[in-house]
Design a protein around this motif. Structure first.
Motif, PDB file in Angstrom:
ATOM      1  N   ALA A  18       2.028   7.655   1.986  1.00 61.05           N
ATOM      2  CA  ALA A  18       3.112   6.675   1.950  1.00 61.05           C
ATOM      3  C   ALA A  18       3.921   6.723   3.250  1.00 61.05           C
ATOM      4  O   ALA A  18       4.255   5.685   3.836  1.00 61.05           O
ATOM      5  N   ALA A  65       2.252   1.829  -3.420  1.00 57.18           N
ATOM      6  CA  ALA A  65       1.220   2.321  -4.327  1.00 57.18           C
ATOM      7  C   ALA A  65       0.957   3.816  -4.082  1.00 57.18           C
ATOM      8  O   ALA A  65       0.835   4.606  -5.020  1.00 57.18           O
ATOM      9  N   ALA A  66       0.872   4.210  -2.802  1.00 59.74           N
ATOM     10  CA  ALA A  66       0.661   5.631  -2.491  1.00 59.74           C
ATOM     11  C   ALA A  66       1.829   6.482  -2.961  1.00 59.74           C
ATOM     12  O   ALA A  66       1.648   7.593  -3.468  1.00 59.74           O
ATOM     13  N   GLU A  67       3.052   5.945  -2.835  1.00 59.70           N
ATOM     14  CA  GLU A  67       4.239   6.687  -3.277  1.00 59.70           C
ATOM     15  C   GLU A  67       4.230   6.869  -4.773  1.00 59.70           C
ATOM     16  O   GLU A  67       4.569   7.954  -5.292  1.00 59.70           O
ATOM     17  N   GLU A  68       3.838   5.801  -5.524  1.00 57.83           N
ATOM     18  CA  GLU A  68       3.794   5.876  -6.993  1.00 57.83           C
ATOM     19  C   GLU A  68       2.722   6.869  -7.447  1.00 57.83           C
ATOM     20  O   GLU A  68       2.857   7.508  -8.495  1.00 57.83           O
ATOM     21  N   GLN A  69       1.673   6.997  -6.666  1.00 59.13           N
ATOM     22  CA  GLN A  69       0.598   7.939  -7.005  1.00 59.13           C
ATOM     23  C   GLN A  69       0.938   9.386  -6.585  1.00 59.13           C
ATOM     24  O   GLN A  69       0.183  10.303  -6.856  1.00 59.13           O
ATOM     25  N   GLY A  70       2.085   9.555  -5.936  1.00 54.52           N
ATOM     26  CA  GLY A  70       2.501  10.899  -5.512  1.00 54.52           C
ATOM     27  C   GLY A  70       1.920  11.332  -4.189  1.00 54.52           C
ATOM     28  O   GLY A  70       2.072  12.505  -3.795  1.00 54.52           O
ATOM     29  N   ASN A  71       1.265  10.432  -3.483  1.00 54.92           N
ATOM     30  CA  ASN A  71       0.677  10.758  -2.175  1.00 54.92           C
ATOM     31  C   ASN A  71       1.743  10.488  -1.110  1.00 54.92           C
ATOM     32  O   ASN A  71       1.745   9.448  -0.457  1.00 54.92           O
ATOM     33  N   GLU A  76       0.831  -1.210   0.000  1.00 59.11           N
ATOM     34  CA  GLU A  76       0.000   0.000   0.000  1.00 59.11           C
ATOM     35  C   GLU A  76       0.870   1.267   0.000  1.00 59.11           C
ATOM     36  O   GLU A  76       0.562   2.251  -0.672  1.00 59.11           O
TER      37      GLU A  76
END
Length: 318
Positions: free
Chosen positions: A52, A42-48, A39
């Motif tokens: 993350a 995924a948050a890091e890849e989405q820029g969040n 998770e």
């Protein structure tokens, strides 16, 4: 034999390194399999970045031995947040947990870079703090300078006011000095005039005395009257009161004028004696000195223009 031993050692080292890499890879595979780790990735890849970070920290709170979570969180703190202290901590935790990792050299380089950036950041913060302190001190000095300038301006205004007061006082002193000089001059002239009048009166008295002495045919009563009149002029106390009274009564009989009062009496004429003044006559006639102007105004046409009474003249007490 020696060569064989060296080869065996090299082969052993290679086998051990391979085993270590296999162990590291296996550990990373297990860490990547964690649901929270997935998770967080995924948050890091989405820029969040915030999400993350929160997921990595939640994962480490549950299991602080997950090296990849330390590494990924360190890089986020390093690159995105510029939180170099946190980044250094997690870099060091990763190296402690995976010292044999193939990423160890890169992590060490990033650790040194974070330390350098932290030193620069701290230096910049210190400079900023010092700059703020200098700015605050400068502002304080400006306020103090403005206050000092205001005090100086107020003091100058006070000094200017006092200079004006001193100048005005000097002008007043000059006017008063000139007035005193004028009064002294007028007083001297009046004294001279009074002395001249007194000398003339004495001369007239001497001449009258001689005339009396050289006229034996003059009636004794008239001679007595003239003698009393001479005494009134010549003597400072005005002569003996009874003789003065007799003289005035005789003069009144001879001249047909009203009787001259021996003391200042309202409604009567009075013969001025040495030392008499308007205020003295007012006090004797009315019981106070405040009515002296009444006497002066009633005799303005006959008295001396300088306002002085002359001994021997007669005035009306109104």
């Amino acid at each position: 034999m020696k060569l064989r031993a060296i080869l065996l050692l090299m082969m052993g080292a290679a086998l051990m390194a391979g085993c270590n890499r296999e162990k590291v890879s296996e550990a990373e595979r297990r860490e990547r399999a964690e649901a929270l780790f997935a998770e967080a990735l995924a948050a890091e890849e989405q820029g969040n970045i915030s999400a993350a970070e929160a997921l990595y920290e939640q994962l480490l709170q549950r299991d602080a031995s997950i090296a990849l979570a330390h590494l990924n969180l360190a890089m986020l703190q390093h690159d995105s947040r510029k939180e170099y202290i946190e980044a250094i901590h997690h870099y060091r935790m990763y190296l402690a947990l995976q010292p044999k990792s193939e990423k160890a050299a890169l992590v060490q380089e990033r650790l040194e870079a974070a330390r350098t950036l932290l030193a620069s950041q701290l230096a910049a913060e210190r400079i900023a703090i010092e700059s703020r302190a200098v700015a605050a001190e400068r502002d304080d000095l400006r306020v103090k300078l403005a206050a000092a300038e205001k005090r100086v301006a107020d003091a100058n205004a006070v000094l200017d006011g006092r200079d004006k007061e001193i100048a005005e006082l000097k002008r007043q002193v000059a006017r008063l000095t000139a007035l005193v000089d004028t009064l002294k001059s007028a007083e001297a002239e009046a004294a001279q005039a009074h002395a001249a009048e007194l000398a003339a009166a004495r001369k007239a008295a001497e001449e009258a005395k001689k005339a009396v002495e050289t006229e034996p045919e003059v009636d004794d009563e008239i001679a007595s009257v003239r003698a009393d009149a001479l005494r009134m002029i010549m003597e400072e106390d005005g002569g003996i009161q009874a003789q003065n009274k007799a003289t005035r009564e005789a003069i009144a009989k001879l001249t047909g004028e009203e009787t001259i009062a021996t003391t200042p009496t309202p409604g009567k004429r009075y013969l001025v004696r040495p030392g008499d003044t308007f205020s003295k006559l007012s006090r004797e006639a009315y019981g106070n000195a405040a009515s002296w102007e009444r006497i002066r105004d009633a005799n303005r046409s006959t008295t001396n223009p300088d306002g002085r009474l002359r001994a021997g003249e007669t005035i009306l007490i109104p």
